[in-house]
Every structure is written in structure tokens, then in C-alpha cells.
Design a protein around this motif. Structure first.
Motif, PDB file in Angstrom:
ATOM      1  N   MET A 146       4.311   3.510   0.310  1.00 43.54           N
ATOM      2  CA  MET A 146       3.996   3.580   1.735  1.00 43.54           C
ATOM      3  C   MET A 146       3.780   2.182   2.323  1.00 43.54           C
ATOM      4  SD  MET A 146       3.600   5.518   4.358  1.00 43.54           S
ATOM      5  CE  MET A 146       3.375   7.167   3.687  1.00 43.54           C
ATOM      6  N   ALA A 147       3.110   1.314   1.570  1.00 44.51           N
ATOM      7  CA  ALA A 147       2.858  -0.045   2.040  1.00 44.51           C
ATOM      8  C   ALA A 147       4.176  -0.803   2.224  1.00 44.51           C
ATOM      9  CB  ALA A 147       1.950  -0.772   1.057  1.00 44.51           C
ATOM     10  N   GLU A 148       5.131  -0.582   1.309  1.00 42.78           N
ATOM     11  CA  GLU A 148       6.432  -1.256   1.405  1.00 42.78           C
ATOM     12  C   GLU A 148       7.183  -0.781   2.647  1.00 42.78           C
ATOM     13  OE1 GLU A 148       8.575  -0.676  -2.180  1.00 42.78           O
ATOM     14  OE2 GLU A 148       7.156  -1.810  -3.433  1.00 42.78           O
ATOM     15  N   GLU A 149       7.131   0.539   2.912  1.00 39.90           N
ATOM     16  CA  GLU A 149       7.807   1.094   4.093  1.00 39.90           C
ATOM     17  C   GLU A 149       7.206   0.527   5.369  1.00 39.90           C
ATOM     18  OE1 GLU A 149       7.619   5.307   3.875  1.00 39.90           O
ATOM     19  OE2 GLU A 149       8.812   5.454   2.043  1.00 39.90           O
ATOM     20  N   THR A 150       5.872   0.427   5.395  1.00 43.88           N
ATOM     21  CA  THR A 150       5.199  -0.117   6.569  1.00 43.88           C
ATOM     22  C   THR A 150       5.601  -1.565   6.811  1.00 43.88           C
ATOM     23  OG1 THR A 150       3.306   1.350   6.206  1.00 43.88           O
ATOM     24  CG2 THR A 150       2.942  -0.576   7.609  1.00 43.88           C
ATOM     25  N   GLN A 151       5.658  -2.342   5.744  1.00 45.36           N
ATOM     26  CA  GLN A 151       6.037  -3.745   5.875  1.00 45.36           C
ATOM     27  C   GLN A 151       7.478  -3.881   6.352  1.00 45.36           C
ATOM     28  OE1 GLN A 151       3.955  -6.437   5.585  1.00 45.36           O
ATOM     29  NE2 GLN A 151       5.745  -7.441   6.493  1.00 45.36           N
ATOM     30  N   GLU A 152       8.368  -3.027   5.833  1.00 46.45           N
ATOM     31  CA  GLU A 152       9.769  -3.049   6.279  1.00 46.45           C
ATOM     32  C   GLU A 152       9.868  -2.746   7.767  1.00 46.45           C
ATOM     33  OE1 GLU A 152      12.070  -0.423   3.899  1.00 46.45           O
ATOM     34  OE2 GLU A 152      11.758  -1.524   2.033  1.00 46.45           O
TER      35      GLU A 152
END
Length: 452
Positions: free
Chosen positions: A1-7
Motif C-alpha cells: 500500500m505504501a508503494e502504491e501511495t508513493q507511485e
């Protein structure tokens, strides 16, 4: 989820750099308001107003309510009066009250100036209630019905006014003087087979409500006990003045849990988040307890000075003092945290103090014997001490655990009985007391066994 948010955050910054505002607006419209707020909070300060102004008017206010106070303040400072009016007009009353409590005085004055008169009156009413009362967490936006209404009239009422209400699932029935006389859910209305039935034929007349001056924790306990999505709030004459919704209850639970954790860690509670609290404010929160605990350690020093002769006579005793004091603090802390938690959820009461003592006595006997036996064998095998010293330390451990668990079990209950927050009697405070007690027991047992 953190990676998706950063993207997603990287994409937003790229669209801002390329001035692809229509694409960005479309991207934001696909997200939940809470997710948009989280993304906005991560943007550079200069980009925050640009992104917020791309939001549709109908979702901007809801997104604004999810923002952290410092981000809200940033936006308010760049808003025109018209923009501020539109956002404030779309906020629920309880969200606006929460926001005002976090803003500096000059910002509050501007917000009030740009608030519709009716909402301003509602906000002022809520702000006048005592701190931590039901009145401070309620909203005045709810669906209000009359007993003579038919199903068709009820649904017309909900369609016309429900868009501005916090919840439409539970509707509250009042008389001409706004006395609360019943409650009815939309489910009951839909499931009723009698299309001509009126509200008074379908409503529940035994209504559970909170008084506007009741402590907010009691309100949350009521909602949890009965599984309510919302709870009506009445004044001293049973007039309906507001409702507390589930999101308000969750906020109270979070706030109270945070406060308990801070008190248990010997920190004065703060209503600000960690990064919004300045270094000086953090110092003020922590230093009183540190000073108190430091000064209270004088008792430990005095005990050591008093028994200095016994320590000199048998220097081996000194090496095991940290272990005894640590064990005492740990044993007392285990019980105090358990009892504090049980008090907070209503599982334990003052009348249960004898039950607590009896249970903890039996537990402490088992724990004490186990620790004493293991320690006795360890000292003989590893520490190379005499049987007398090993016996002295082991007996002291067993006695210390019994006393520490007794102290940890009753002090939180007594604190609550006399009006203090039980969390005050948590690990730091309990540890200080148990340290002194363990030393007194240690030297007493050493005197009896070793004759010093």
C-alpha cells in the motif's frame, strides 16, 4: 500500500509539473476523500492549494475535514473569503468544532467571520459545553421526524434534508417542544408492509440517550454496549440537541487511549500530534514527571544509606540489588497495566478490590516460587555465592513479587475511587514504589538469614 501511495504521489507531482490539471482532477475524482487528504498532506506546501482547488465543490469540504490541522491552516491562509465560506458551509458542525479547537486565535476569528449565521450559532453552543462532555463531541445535524408523518412524508423529508445530515440511518422523533419521544431506522420503514403506517406506529419509544453533560467516555461505552451507529443526546428536559455518531466515538477512543499511554509513560497528555508539538512544549510535558520520579528516588537513596553497614559487611549483596529492583518493578507493572485496562473498559470496579487481591496473591505465590527456585539454582551454579546469599536473594524475590503485585493491583483502583486517572499508577510510579519496598525486604531478609 505504501508503494502504491508513493507511485500515485509521484504521478500527481508529475502532472503538477506538466500543468495537466484536467487529468489530475480526473485522477482525484476516482479516489476516496480520505485518500485525497492523505495525498495532499504529503505534497510540498506550495502545491497543496493548487491540488485542493481542483477538487469538486461537493467533495472539497469532506476532504478538508480529513486534513491535519497544520494543512488546514495552510489552506485557510491562502483561501479567499468566498473559498473559505464554501468550505465551511460544507463542513459538518462537529468537524468544524474539532478544527476550531486546533487553530490559532487569528485564524479562528477569520473562520467565524466567514461562517453562515446558523452554523455559527450551533458551533458556539457546542463550544460552551464542558470539556470532554457529550455536548462537545455531538453534531447538531440529524434527521428529525414527527410522530404523525407517514412513510411517504418521512422519505420526502430524508431526500430533502438528508444530504446535509451526518447520518440518515437512524431518525429521531420529537414532539412540538422537541422532546425526544422515539427513534426509528430507515430499515424499519422499508421493511414495514403497511404503506399507510405512521411514524408513531413503527417507532421505538424506549429510547436510550445520553445527557449533554455526560462524560464522553460514558457515551462511547453506551454505544459499544448496544452497538449503536449513533446515539441521541438530550438536555436536562429531554429535548433533543444532537447525536453522537460512530466516527465521533472512534475519535474519543483514540484520544483516550493516547492519553492513557502518555500518562502510563509518565508524560503529561497533549492534544497535539507528535510533530505539531514544539520542543519546548514537549519539554513541559515530560519534565514534571521526570522531576517527580527523580525526587521520589530519594527514598531509595535513604534506604541504601541506612543499611550501608549491612552492605559493607557482605558486599555480595550489592550485585543482586538491580535484579531485585527490576523484578519488583516488572511484577508491579504487569498487574497495574492489566488493572488499568480492565478499569477503562468497565470490567473491574472498586467493589472488586478483594477479588483482585485474592487473585493476584495466588498468581504472585506461583510466580514468586518459580523465580525463587530458578534464581537459587542459577546463583549456586553460575554466580559462585554461598548458600546463605543465594537463599537471601531468592526469598527476597518471592516476597517482593507478592508485595509488588499487591501494590500494582490495588493502587489503580484506589486512584480511580478518589477521582484520579488510574493510568497515573502505571509502570514509572509503581516501579518507584516497588524499588523502595524491594530494598526494605532485601535488607530485612538478609538480617534474618545472614545475621548482619
Amino acid at each position: 500500500m505504501a508503494e502504491e501511495t508513493q507511485e500515485l504521489l509521484d504521478r500527481i507531482e508529475e502532472m503538477l509539473a506538466q500543468k495537466e490539471y484536467l487529468t489530475l482532477r480526473s485522477t482525484l475524482n476516482e479516489l476516496q476523500e480520505a485518500d485525497v487528504a492523505a495525498l495532499i498532506s504529503e505534497l510540498p506546501e506550495d502545491d497543496i492549494p493548487i491540488v485542493f482547488r481542483l477538487l469538486p465543490k461537493e467533495t472539497a469540504a469532506e476532504c478538508f475535514a480529513y486534513l491535519e490541522p497544520d494543512v488546514q491552516e495552510t489552506l485557510i491562509n491562502v483561501f479567499s473569503d468566498r473559498e473559505l465560506w464554501n468550505v465551511i458551509d460544507g463542513l459538518f458542525v462537529d468537524d468544524m468544532v474539532d478544527m476550531l479547537e486546533e487553530m490559532p486565535a487569528n485564524v479562528v476569528r477569520r473562520i467565524i467571520k466567514n461562517t453562515p449565521y446558523e452554523k455559527r450559532e450551533q458551533v458556539n453552543m457546542i463550544l460552551r459545553y464542558p470539556k470532554n462532555s457529550a455536548g462537545t463531541i455531538m453534531t447538531t445535524e440529524f434527521v428529525e421526524l414527527k410522530a404523525w408523518m407517514t412513510r411517504e412524508q418521512v422519505f420526502r423529508n430524508i431526500r430533502e434534508s438528508g444530504v446535509d445530515k451526518e447520518t440518515v440511518y437512524d431518525c429521531y422523533v420529537t414532539d412540538a417542544a422537541r422532546h425526544l419521544i422515539g427513534v426509528i431506522s430507515v430499515k424499519d420503514l422499508i421493511m414495514s408492509e403497511d404503506e399507510n403506517a405512521t411514524v408513531d406506529e413503527l417507532m421505538e419509544t424506549e429510547v436510550i440517550a445520553a445527557n449533554v453533560l455526560e462524560d464522553r467516555e460514558s457515551v462511547v461505552d453506551l454505544m459499544k454496549k448496544y452497538g449503536f451507529v449513533a446515539l441521541p443526546v438530550t438536555d436536562g428536559e429531554n429535548r433533543l440537541v444532537g447525536i453522537v455518531t460512530s466516527d465521533d466515538a472512534l475519535t474519543v477512543i483514540e484520544d483516550e487511549s493516547t492519553e492513557d499511554i502518555e500518562i502510563m509513560a509518565a508524560i503529561t497528555p497533549s492534544e497535539k500530534t507528535y510533530f505539531r508539538t514544539t520542543v519546548f512544549e514537549t519539554w513541559k510535558m515530560r519534565i514534571p514527571w521526570l522531576l517527580f520520579l527523580m525526587i521520589s528516588s530519594v527514598f531509595t537513596s535513604k534506604i541504601l544509606q541506612y543499611f550501608e553497614g549491612q552492605l559493607t559487611a557482605n558486599g555480595a549483596l550489592i550485585a543482586f540489588m538491580p535484579m531485585l529492583m527490576g523484578t519488583a518493578g516488572n511484577a508491579g507493572g504487569q498487574v497495574s497495566v492489566t488493572i488499568i485496562r480492565s478499569l477503562s473498559i468497565g470490567e473491574v470496579h472498586m467493589s472488586d478490590i478483594l477479588k483482585i487481591v485474592w487473585k493476584e496473591f495466588r498468581v504472585s505465590i506461583l510466580c514468586g516460587i518459580t523465580l525463587a527456585v530458578v534464581n537459587f539454582l542459577k546463583m549456586l551454579a553460575v554466580d559462585n555465592v554461598t548458600i546463605g546469599v543465594a537463599l537471601t536473594v531468592s526469598v527476597t524475590i518471592s516476597l517482593t513479587v507478592v508485595v509488588a503485585k499487591f501494590i500494582g493491583g490495588i493502587l489503580p483502583v484506589i486512584a480511580k475511587r478518589i477521582g484520579f486517572d488510574p493510568a497515573v499508577m502505571a509502570s514509572p510510579f509503581i516501579t518507584t514504589i516497588c524499588d523502595a519496598v524491594s530494598l526494605l525486604l532485601y535488607f530485612r531478609v538478609a538480617s534474618m538469614i545472614l545475621g548482619i
